[in-house]
Design a protein around this motif. Sequence first.
Motif, PDB file in Angstrom:
ATOM      1  N   MET A 100       0.858  -1.197   0.000  1.00  0.00           N
ATOM      2  CA  MET A 100       0.000   0.000   0.000  1.00  0.00           C
ATOM      3  C   MET A 100       0.890   1.241   0.000  1.00  0.00           C
ATOM      4  O   MET A 100       1.804   1.356   0.814  1.00  0.00           O
ATOM      5  N   SER A 101       0.617   2.177  -0.923  1.00  0.00           N
ATOM      6  CA  SER A 101       1.433   3.384  -1.008  1.00  0.00           C
ATOM      7  C   SER A 101       1.079   4.339   0.123  1.00  0.00           C
ATOM      8  O   SER A 101      -0.053   4.386   0.593  1.00  0.00           O
ATOM      9  N   ARG A 102       2.083   5.100   0.560  1.00  0.00           N
ATOM     10  CA  ARG A 102       1.861   6.056   1.631  1.00  0.00           C
ATOM     11  C   ARG A 102       1.089   7.253   1.100  1.00  0.00           C
ATOM     12  O   ARG A 102       1.286   7.674  -0.043  1.00  0.00           O
ATOM     13  N   PRO A 103       0.211   7.852   1.911  1.00  0.00           N
ATOM     14  CA  PRO A 103      -0.489   9.064   1.477  1.00  0.00           C
ATOM     15  C   PRO A 103       0.505  10.182   1.220  1.00  0.00           C
ATOM     16  O   PRO A 103       1.540  10.296   1.884  1.00  0.00           O
ATOM     17  N   GLN A 104       0.190  11.000   0.213  1.00  0.00           N
ATOM     18  CA  GLN A 104       1.026  12.152  -0.100  1.00  0.00           C
ATOM     19  C   GLN A 104       0.954  13.154   1.041  1.00  0.00           C
ATOM     20  O   GLN A 104      -0.102  13.413   1.594  1.00  0.00           O
ATOM     21  N   ARG A 105       2.099  13.723   1.391  1.00  0.00           N
ATOM     22  CA  ARG A 105       2.111  14.765   2.408  1.00  0.00           C
ATOM     23  C   ARG A 105       1.300  15.960   1.902  1.00  0.00           C
ATOM     24  O   ARG A 105       1.427  16.367   0.754  1.00  0.00           O
ATOM     25  N   GLY A 106       0.481  16.498   2.755  1.00  0.00           N
ATOM     26  CA  GLY A 106      -0.328  17.651   2.353  1.00  0.00           C
ATOM     27  C   GLY A 106      -1.729  17.284   1.895  1.00  0.00           C
ATOM     28  O   GLY A 106      -2.532  18.151   1.619  1.00  0.00           O
ATOM     29  N   THR A 107      -2.027  15.993   1.803  1.00  0.00           N
ATOM     30  CA  THR A 107      -3.359  15.587   1.345  1.00  0.00           C
ATOM     31  C   THR A 107      -4.443  16.109   2.274  1.00  0.00           C
ATOM     32  O   THR A 107      -5.467  16.632   1.817  1.00  0.00           O
ATOM     33  N   LEU A 108      -4.253  15.971   3.586  1.00  0.00           N
ATOM     34  CA  LEU A 108      -5.256  16.437   4.544  1.00  0.00           C
ATOM     35  C   LEU A 108      -5.447  17.952   4.419  1.00  0.00           C
ATOM     36  O   LEU A 108      -6.569  18.444   4.484  1.00  0.00           O
ATOM     37  N   ARG A 109      -4.348  18.671   4.211  1.00  0.00           N
ATOM     38  CA  ARG A 109      -4.467  20.114   4.048  1.00  0.00           C
ATOM     39  C   ARG A 109      -5.292  20.454   2.796  1.00  0.00           C
ATOM     40  O   ARG A 109      -6.111  21.362   2.806  1.00  0.00           O
ATOM     41  N   ASP A 110      -5.089  19.704   1.714  1.00  0.00           N
ATOM     42  CA  ASP A 110      -5.854  19.954   0.500  1.00  0.00           C
ATOM     43  C   ASP A 110      -7.346  19.701   0.724  1.00  0.00           C
ATOM     44  O   ASP A 110      -8.199  20.435   0.205  1.00  0.00           O
ATOM     45  N   VAL A 111      -7.662  18.646   1.486  1.00  0.00           N
ATOM     46  CA  VAL A 111      -9.061  18.358   1.786  1.00  0.00           C
ATOM     47  C   VAL A 111      -9.679  19.515   2.570  1.00  0.00           C
ATOM     48  O   VAL A 111     -10.809  19.944   2.303  1.00  0.00           O
ATOM     49  N   ARG A 112      -8.939  20.024   3.551  1.00  0.00           N
ATOM     50  CA  ARG A 112      -9.460  21.131   4.347  1.00  0.00           C
ATOM     51  C   ARG A 112      -9.683  22.373   3.483  1.00  0.00           C
ATOM     52  O   ARG A 112     -10.685  23.079   3.643  1.00  0.00           O
ATOM     53  N   LYS A 113      -8.747  22.639   2.571  1.00  0.00           N
ATOM     54  CA  LYS A 113      -8.921  23.782   1.675  1.00  0.00           C
ATOM     55  C   LYS A 113     -10.148  23.585   0.783  1.00  0.00           C
ATOM     56  O   LYS A 113     -10.903  24.516   0.524  1.00  0.00           O
TER      57      LYS A 113
END
Length: 414
Positions: free
Chosen positions: A1-14
Amino acid sequence: MSRPQRGTLRDVRKGNRSVVLWTLYFADELSRHDLAQLTGLSAATVSNVIGDLITDGIVVETGSVDSDGGRPRIMLKVDPSYGYVVGVGVGETRVRVELYDLAMEERARKEFALDPSHHEPAVVARHILDGLQAVLSDAGATESEVLGMGLGVPGVAEQGSDLLIHARAFGWDGVPLGALLREGTSLPIFADNGVKTTGQAELWFGAGKGAQHLVMTFIGTGAGASIINGGVTYRGTASGAGEWGHTKIVLDGRPCRCGGQGCLEAYIGAEAILAGAGRDLGGDDEESVFAELLADPLARPALDEAVRCLGAGLANLINLFNPERIILGGWAGSLLGRRFLPEIRAAAARYALPLPFSQASIELGRLGAEAVALGAATLVVEDFLLRSHAVRPAGRVTPPTPTPTPEPAGHAPV
């Protein structure tokens, strides 16, 4: 399983923030409960987003209303006083600069006349900068309170550090308008073709409100169109789509100022209609002479020809795009529409296919001369609502938004 990209959660919040902000802006006032229903976000997510927006001063609470059997609901809205936006309309005969609050209420306006035969870039840039300072002074505002400046310009706005404008009618071929303006302001600058900004203004606030598929036509000295499909302005490869005035209706017909022959503009533009009626400006402005022509019974043959050609041009749009609405705009288009709208509709019916014609209405624009500048100001508002690569809201609040990902020749600031 690939690791989530850093910043993904921030993009969701935006993305969540933009969904909520966009929905609230166009609904004017909503409760947190309403926002959750319209956006499909959870109540907790909406509450968190609204808390951040209130802390940032973007959203304010406006009061409460009774709910069905529960506690009163607190109503919310985007604070109109959060900041200003500037809209600029650059036309053949004038430069118009307007200052708006976030509710798009006009706070100040300044106009400068242009000689139709002289559109030197330095002159236009100086008018824009002088107008910016004038409207700020009149409103008692400073640049630090302004979110950005939008420009509605002739021709194609090629985005980049210099904001290159290609406007054949002005004799502009890659004029670095952005660089010229940065000599006098540090504001973010957004730009699009003036017909497209008019279309967006009518879509958001005027005759196109609530529509998904429409064509905004703009007739002044020349003619152009903005095609809106699914609520999104179609721009083409390099924002050059919509040159309706240069579609050919007569093979090897009248010469057009673009250098071609037989263009629709050479039959329905104000300059062409006046020439066909044998009218010389004689030092007067084109708009007043054109208005006088419409009231002259002796000019009826030239006007009848223009109406027939306009009807054929609208029929081509109907057959190509199957819009639900066509809006007649521009100063000459508005004058023609007010005088000949039944005849224009009849001519379009004569040349269009019956089914798509039956599905389209042909209406007059509602926003008048301010539409170019107002639409230009919406480019700034759109960025404010959707910045940081936010996703488009999926709620049911109209109007729909142009795609939020910055386009190569669309709305990116310079």
